[in-house]
Write an enzyme that holds these catalytic residues in place. Structure first.
Site, PDB file in Angstrom:
ATOM      1  N   LEU A  17      -4.272  -7.170  -8.059  1.00 25.72           N
ATOM      2  CA  LEU A  17      -3.259  -8.433  -9.530  1.00 25.72           C
ATOM      3  C   LEU A  17      -4.084  -8.881  -9.648  1.00 25.72           C
ATOM      4  O   LEU A  17      -4.740  -9.136 -10.986  1.00 25.72           O
ATOM      5  CB  LEU A  17      -2.441  -8.822  -8.440  1.00 25.72           C
ATOM      6  N   GLU A  52       6.980   5.651  -8.894  1.00 23.26           N
ATOM      7  CA  GLU A  52       5.288   5.588  -8.830  1.00 23.26           C
ATOM      8  C   GLU A  52       4.865   6.628  -7.960  1.00 23.26           C
ATOM      9  O   GLU A  52       3.662   7.189  -7.836  1.00 23.26           O
ATOM     10  CB  GLU A  52       5.917   3.582  -8.602  1.00 23.26           C
ATOM     11  N   ASN A  54      -4.741   2.507 -13.914  1.00 22.71           N
ATOM     12  CA  ASN A  54      -3.423   1.672 -13.351  1.00 22.71           C
ATOM     13  C   ASN A  54      -2.525   2.126 -13.276  1.00 22.71           C
ATOM     14  O   ASN A  54      -1.665   3.255 -14.280  1.00 22.71           O
ATOM     15  CB  ASN A  54      -3.993   0.163 -13.956  1.00 22.71           C
ATOM     16  N   GLY A  87       0.891  -1.279   0.109  1.00 23.80           N
ATOM     17  CA  GLY A  87       0.287  -0.111   0.167  1.00 23.80           C
ATOM     18  C   GLY A  87       0.725   1.374   0.023  1.00 23.80           C
ATOM     19  O   GLY A  87       0.192   2.076   0.617  1.00 23.80           O
ATOM     20  N   SER A  88       1.871   1.441  -0.659  1.00 22.82           N
ATOM     21  CA  SER A  88       3.072   2.463  -0.651  1.00 22.82           C
ATOM     22  C   SER A  88       1.872   3.620  -1.487  1.00 22.82           C
ATOM     23  O   SER A  88       2.510   4.736  -0.798  1.00 22.82           O
ATOM     24  CB  SER A  88       4.665   2.279  -1.129  1.00 22.82           C
ATOM     25  N   ASP A  97      -3.392  -4.997 -18.268  1.00 20.73           N
ATOM     26  CA  ASP A  97      -1.989  -3.682 -18.936  1.00 20.73           C
ATOM     27  C   ASP A  97      -2.138  -3.226 -19.717  1.00 20.73           C
ATOM     28  O   ASP A  97      -1.373  -2.779 -20.916  1.00 20.73           O
ATOM     29  CB  ASP A  97      -0.781  -4.424 -18.381  1.00 20.73           C
ATOM     30  N   HIS A 120       2.075   0.537 -13.198  1.00 19.60           N
ATOM     31  CA  HIS A 120       2.424  -0.441 -14.059  1.00 19.60           C
ATOM     32  C   HIS A 120       4.065  -0.032 -13.658  1.00 19.60           C
ATOM     33  O   HIS A 120       4.009   0.546 -14.894  1.00 19.60           O
ATOM     34  CB  HIS A 120       1.724  -0.923 -14.974  1.00 19.60           C
TER      35      HIS A 120
HETATM   36  C1  GRF Z   1       3.550  -1.355  -7.166  1.00 25.14           C
HETATM   37  O1  GRF Z   1       4.708  -1.621  -7.574  1.00 25.14           O
HETATM   38  C2  GRF Z   1       2.732  -1.217  -8.940  1.00 25.14           C
HETATM   39  O2  GRF Z   1       3.059  -0.812 -10.268  1.00 25.14           O
HETATM   40  C3  GRF Z   1       2.056  -2.206  -8.797  1.00 25.14           C
HETATM   41  O3  GRF Z   1       2.270  -3.395  -7.180  1.00 25.14           O
HETATM   42  C4  GRF Z   1       3.148  -2.496  -6.716  1.00 25.14           C
HETATM   43  C5  GRF Z   1       2.306  -1.794  -5.583  1.00 25.14           C
HETATM   44  O4  GRF Z   1       3.012  -1.272  -4.825  1.00 25.14           O
HETATM   45  N1  GRF Z   1       1.250  -2.296  -9.548  1.00 25.14           N
HETATM   46  P1  GRF Z   1       2.419  -0.771  -3.172  1.00 25.14           P
HETATM   47  O5  GRF Z   1       1.774  -1.732  -2.726  1.00 25.14           O
HETATM   48  O6  GRF Z   1       1.618   0.742  -3.480  1.00 25.14           O
HETATM   49  O7  GRF Z   1       3.939  -0.227  -2.324  1.00 25.14           O
END
Ligand code: GRF
Length: 187
Positions: free
Chosen positions: A85, A174, A102, A12-13, A145, A104
């Site tokens: 996912l 991200e 989304n 969840g970062s 995707d 990726h």
């Molecule tokens: C991220 O790398 C995102 O690109 C992906 O899943 C990961 C999620 O990371 N599809 P977090 O749970 O937000 O830390």
């Protein structure tokens, strides 16, 4: 007020960064956190931030309109997939056209599709000897995707990068860009 639902199955970062950016916003709020994993880290964030959270029942998610109805009842304006996912079922895509995005961790269309996520992506990029990687933020359609790209940002891949060090660079992109794009799409 515009309402966001964040779908996340992992740490969840990215959800954290989006919540932080919208803290104190008078126009956009995170109205729901939705996960398929009862032990997802994102649930602790939801609890700490007093954001309603929902754990998806798989059968219900893939058959019928219960979750479409829930999201409509919550007046969700944007669904943000942040490490979710599962494929989004067609009925949900159709109910929220161009309102599901989304992120990726690669430069799609390379390194996307079912089963290509997380460390698999970075391993493949390094194995291929690519000179750069990055992130893709895109609208979600009924394929993995595959929807229209909203933003790509790149980072260099150096010869001594490992999947772990590359993951850190991509994650930094991200965290920088996803909250900005979420906000931009709603203003
Ligand atoms: C991220 O790398 C995102 O690109 C992906 O899943 C990961 C999620 O990371 N599809 P977090 O749970 O937000 O830390």
């Amino acid at each position: 007020m515009k309402n966001i639902a964040i779908f996340a199955s992992g740490a969840g970062s990215n959800a954290r960064k989006i919540i932080d950016r919208l803290q104190g916003s008078t126009t956009i709020r995170v109205a729901a956190i939705i996960t398929n994993k009862p032990d997802a880290g994102v649930l602790r964030i939801a609890e700490a931030e007093n954001i309603p959270s929902y754990i998806i029942d798989k059968e219900t998610f893939f058959r019928g309109d219960a979750y479409v109805k829930l999201l409509q009842d919550l007046h969700i304006d944007l669904i943000v997939l942040a490490g979710f996912l599962w494929k989004v079922p067609a009925n949900l895509v159709q109910a929220f056209p161009d309102k599901i995005i989304n992120i990726h961790p690669a430069l799609l269309p390379k390194y996307g599709g079912k089963g290509v996520y997380g460390h698999f992506v970075h391993e493949a990029v390094i194995a291929a000897g690519d000179a750069e990687s990055g992130i893709t933020i895109h609208f979600v359609n009924e394929k993995y995707d595959d929807g229209t790209t909203i933003l790509q940002e790149k980072c260099p891949v150096s010869p001594d990068d490992t999947p772990e060090t590359l993951a850190k660079k991509v994650q930094a992109l991200e965290h920088e860009w996803f909250p900005i794009i979420v906000e931009r799409l709603l203003t």
